[in-house]
Design an enzyme around this catalytic site. Structure first.
Site, PDB file in Angstrom:
ATOM      1  N   MET B   1       0.843  -1.197   0.000  1.00 56.59           N
ATOM      2  CA  MET B   1       0.000   0.000   0.000  1.00 56.59           C
ATOM      3  C   MET B   1       0.877   1.245   0.000  1.00 56.59           C
ATOM      4  SD  MET B   1      -3.168  -1.137   0.113  1.00 56.59           S
ATOM      5  CE  MET B   1      -4.338  -0.189   1.084  1.00 56.59           C
ATOM      6  N   CYS B   2       0.249   2.365  -0.134  1.00 55.44           N
ATOM      7  CA  CYS B   2       0.988   3.597  -0.345  1.00 55.44           C
ATOM      8  C   CYS B   2       0.533   4.627   0.678  1.00 55.44           C
ATOM      9  CB  CYS B   2       0.726   4.127  -1.736  1.00 55.44           C
ATOM     10  SG  CYS B   2       0.928   2.849  -3.002  1.00 55.44           S
ATOM     11  N   GLN B   3       1.090   5.811   0.573  1.00 51.21           N
ATOM     12  CA  GLN B   3       0.664   6.902   1.442  1.00 51.21           C
ATOM     13  C   GLN B   3       0.347   8.114   0.581  1.00 51.21           C
ATOM     14  OE1 GLN B   3       1.504   7.588   5.217  1.00 51.21           O
ATOM     15  NE2 GLN B   3       1.424   5.398   5.588  1.00 51.21           N
ATOM     16  N   ASN B 105      -4.228   5.189  -3.229  1.00 48.08           N
ATOM     17  CA  ASN B 105      -3.728   4.234  -2.243  1.00 48.08           C
ATOM     18  C   ASN B 105      -4.727   3.097  -2.203  1.00 48.08           C
ATOM     19  OD1 ASN B 105      -4.465   3.082   0.341  1.00 48.08           O
ATOM     20  ND2 ASN B 105      -2.907   4.306   1.323  1.00 48.08           N
TER      21      ASN B 105
END
Lengths: 251, 251
Positions: B1-3, B105
């Site tokens: 996952m990302c931010q 995200n």
């Protein structure tokens, strides 16, 4: 008027030397600069409405050796369109799942085509209008992705329509090829084995490409004026279109 | 996952403090970073497939106080799509003569819509496909430029179609408004008069916004996790869409 710099290579190559040469000309061309680097299908696009002499973005580009096989750079002296980020070249759009990057040196009078397709100008320059029209007409001419020779044929038909309106020196790339068209001022150069040293025309800086390259490397450089004083730059004829692929151009 | 990190303000504002907070999380999210700054209609888009901790581009962004009224930043931990420049968020397209910027995200399973219009993915992420489909459907829904409330209505209809496929936290902006949608993790915050000091959650760094702002300034910040430890962040509800204009959001 503005200054253009293009680079097309058969292996990812940095343009720090050439960009330094271009940036020295920013004293006169102070209304912004931009540079686009293709890395495979991706693009890094740096634009700044400030002079390349003072821009922290230009400073980073001069120091960070970004390697790319297709580069288009531009330093701007505004003719049409006020000084603003949205009027800073190069411009970028997506077509057929590829990014396309365009920069223009010149001045088009009364070029206000009907942009009825998927490409509209965001800023107020003649240059971005010309780019949007080219993208629109390319999209109409080909139902799906054409080959580079087919694209070159279509561009050869389209460009005179715009060039009738004034000075139209341009660089265009989709990451697979780089097209260059001149009406007044553009030079090209192929660097290949055996590589030698070159001195910038504007600044007391030289580089020995022989020490930095492999024998198989090929790099083509295109610029508004020759950037070095000891290499065989060739002038474009008025109305000439050239396509560069893998660091070479064909006649 | 990302931010994700978003900023929407009623006056051009720099995001160096918030971006520093985001970048400290790049140890885990090391597969690239990107940040887009709107300046009126123009966009500066910086992307780098390297970690924000080591990227010279991120270093420049942390030091160069670029002032913007709409910012979208992203640090990536790859789920779909390999690590490459063309897969690095944010993504940008042009529609109705405005640039649109998008970052995501999450992870969408089996989302492979028919992209029959003017927007095709260049890279191989689920995120860019979702963005292209949104642009295609917005273009179909409105013949010409709609108002921000009309766009919000259309987005409210479109987003659940994508969100059925998985986690879909996103930021979207056209330079006039910033839309934020969450399915799992997103927080928002409004900073306005009287401004106070704030401390980054991840790093021993604080800033006194009172000394840097005017009483009329309004700034909204949106992030995957609260970036500061002493401000009243509000969590998005699952499926919630919010639009931010001039540094404020409406219920």
């Amino acid at each position: 008027m503005c200054q253009l710099l293009g680079m097309n290579a058969n292996t990812p190559t940095d343009v720090m030397f050439s960009f330094t040469g271009l940036a020295t000309r920013a004293a006169e061309h102070k209304d912004g600069f931009g540079i686009a680097f293709f890395e495979d299908r991706g693009v890094r696009l740096f634009v700044d409405p400030h002079s390349a002499l003072v821009s922290p973005v230009a400073e980073m580009v001069r120091r960070y050796p970004i390697k790319s096989d297709n580069v288009i750079a531009h330093i701007r002296k505004a003719t049409q369109g006020h000084i603003a980020l949205e009027n800073t070249h190069p411009f970028m759009r997506e077509l057929w799942g590829r990014y396309w990057v365009f920069a223009h040196n010149g001045d088009l009078k009364g070029f206000d085509p009907r942009l009825h397709g998927a490409f509209r100008a965001v800023g107020s320059t003649d240059s971005e209008r010309a780019f949007c029209w080219l993208m629109q007409e390319l999209a109409k001419a080909h139902a799906s992705v054409p080959s580079t020779p087919e694209l070159t044929c279509t561009l050869r038909e389209l460009l005179p329509t715009i060039a009738r309106h004034g000075t139209f020196n341009l660089l265009l790339s989709n990451g697979q090829a780089l097209w260059a068209h001149a009406t007044t001022a553009l030079y090209w150069l192929e660097r290949r084995h055996p590589f030698s040293a070159a001195h910038l025309a504007d600044e007391d800086l030289s580089v020995d490409f022989g020490a930095l390259t492999q024998p198989t490397d090929r790099v083509a450089v295109i610029a508004t004026e020759p950037l070095t004083r000891d290499e065989p730059w060739t002038a474009f004829a008025p109305g000439e279109l050239r396509v560069f692929v893998g660091g070479r151009t064909t006649d």
